[in-house]
Design an enzyme around this catalytic site. Structure first.
Site, mmCIF file in Angstrom:
data_model
loop_
_atom_site.group_PDB
_atom_site.id
_atom_site.type_symbol
_atom_site.label_atom_id
_atom_site.label_comp_id
_atom_site.label_asym_id
_atom_site.label_seq_id
_atom_site.Cartn_x
_atom_site.Cartn_y
_atom_site.Cartn_z
ATOM 1 N N ARG A 110 -3.205 -9.970 4.994
ATOM 2 C CA ARG A 110 -3.502 -10.264 3.664
ATOM 3 C C ARG A 110 -2.447 -9.822 3.057
ATOM 4 O O ARG A 110 -2.097 -8.511 2.943
ATOM 5 C CB ARG A 110 -4.743 -9.266 3.517
ATOM 6 C CG ARG A 110 -5.437 -9.385 2.126
ATOM 7 C CD ARG A 110 -6.762 -8.849 2.002
ATOM 8 N NE ARG A 110 -7.325 -8.907 0.617
ATOM 9 C CZ ARG A 110 -6.996 -8.109 -0.402
ATOM 10 N NH1 ARG A 110 -6.097 -7.124 -0.203
ATOM 11 N NH2 ARG A 110 -7.802 -8.177 -1.251
ATOM 12 N N LYS A 126 0.874 -1.082 0.032
ATOM 13 C CA LYS A 126 0.094 -0.102 0.205
ATOM 14 C C LYS A 126 0.875 1.302 -0.105
ATOM 15 O O LYS A 126 2.157 1.185 -0.047
ATOM 16 C CB LYS A 126 -1.005 -0.058 1.230
ATOM 17 C CG LYS A 126 -2.032 -0.972 1.001
ATOM 18 C CD LYS A 126 -3.321 -0.910 1.886
ATOM 19 C CE LYS A 126 -4.598 -2.210 1.363
ATOM 20 N NZ LYS A 126 -5.520 -2.177 2.391
#
Length: 298
Positions: free
Chosen positions: A272, A238
């Site tokens: 995740r 991210k």
């Protein structure tokens, strides 16, 4: 709500039992790895890479071989600025992939969707977890559908929608507001008939948060764990990792592994990730340090 977690956070992870696909996991000892499988044309890191069913199934099998405990299949991008897609499109993208994985493996499959229709279709062909980034707030039928299906479910915090969530997000009390959101989502889910022991909570790294917010969330995982449910963290590749490293999404594997390890040390039960093999190896060391034993009890 104070934003300073205790310094002894590695000792705080609760031993929560979670049944996935007929196997019971002790999440106090093992950090589960959820492998990301986006079958979308526009996801921020791997959009379009697994556009064919064959390529997607092959990637799922590779992640299982690398040690993933769960495969998370998503047919709608939730990257910042993403536009919504129809249930018809999501079903067309995800269902053949889930069917293909299920023909080859019994690994638990998560369906990453906000739509009850997609969740139901996915469950019918073998999905065993529902991952809803809106915590039941998008589709009014999702809670009833999830309760009827009886599957484990991830409820995530998001501020706004993927289209606008990164438009100057602001909190007066970041940790307190996310805690209350997840607390209310948990209460809403159980009131609708979803068994509390099947619920997983996700504070939503990157979903309406600044770089500093994301770091604060990881440091405060013990606060969210007070809700008594497993905590999932999805930090992989991210933007905040890119901000720290100065690297684009395709060159953030090492930083993503670092974030997963930090999350596990602060108490996350599930991470995740895109880079399964590297994360599995790192977390074996993290879990050995946390538990004081070698993997497998050696």
């Amino acid at each position: 709500m104070k934003e300073n977690a205790p310094n002894d956070a590695p000792a705080l992870r609760e031993s929560i039992l979670l049944d996935l696909g007929g196997k019971t996991w002790d999440l106090g000892r093992t950090t589960l790895v959820m492998g990301v499988l986006n079958v979308t044309p526009d996801s921020f890191s791997d959009g379009g890479v697994y556009s064919s069913v064959e390529a997607a199934v092959e990637q799922a099998m590779a992640m299982e071989q690398e040690g993933a405990h769960i495969i998370d299949v998503g047919g709608e991008s939730s990257r910042p600025g993403a536009m919504p897609v129809s249930a018809v499109d999501e079903i067309a993208r995800t269902i053949p992939v889930i069917e293909g994985i299920r023909k080859k493996s019994d690994i638990p499959i998560s369906i990453d969707t906000t739509k009850a229709e997609v969740a139901a279709r996915a469950a019918a062909v073998g999905a065993s977890i529902i991952n809803d980034i809106t915590a039941l707030s998008f589709d009014p039928n999702m809670a009833e559908t999830a309760a009827a299906l009886g599957l484990p479910m991830v409820l995530m915090h998001i501020k706004g929608t993927p289209r606008d969530m990164q438009d100057d997000p602001h909190y007066d009390d970041l940790v307190g507001e996310i805690f209350e959101y997840l607390k209310k989502a948990l209460a809403r889910a159980t009131a609708c008939g979803i068994a509390p022991e099947k619920i997983i909570l996700d504070p939503g790294i990157g979903f309406g948060k600044t770089c500093e917010d994301n770091l604060t969330i990881i440091r405060n995982i013990p606060v969210f764990a007070r809700l008594g449910r497993p905590i999932l963290i999805g930090a992989s590749r991210k933007a905040f990792i890119g901000g720290i490293l100065g690297k684009d999404a395709h060159n953030r594997a090492s930083g993503s592994v670092g974030a997963a390890c930090a999350a596990a040390l602060w108490g996350a039960h599930i991470v995740r990730v895109h880079d399964v093999a590297q994360t599995i190896d790192a977390l074996k060391v993290v879990d050995a340090v946390r538990c004081g034993v070698m993997p497998g009890g050696a």
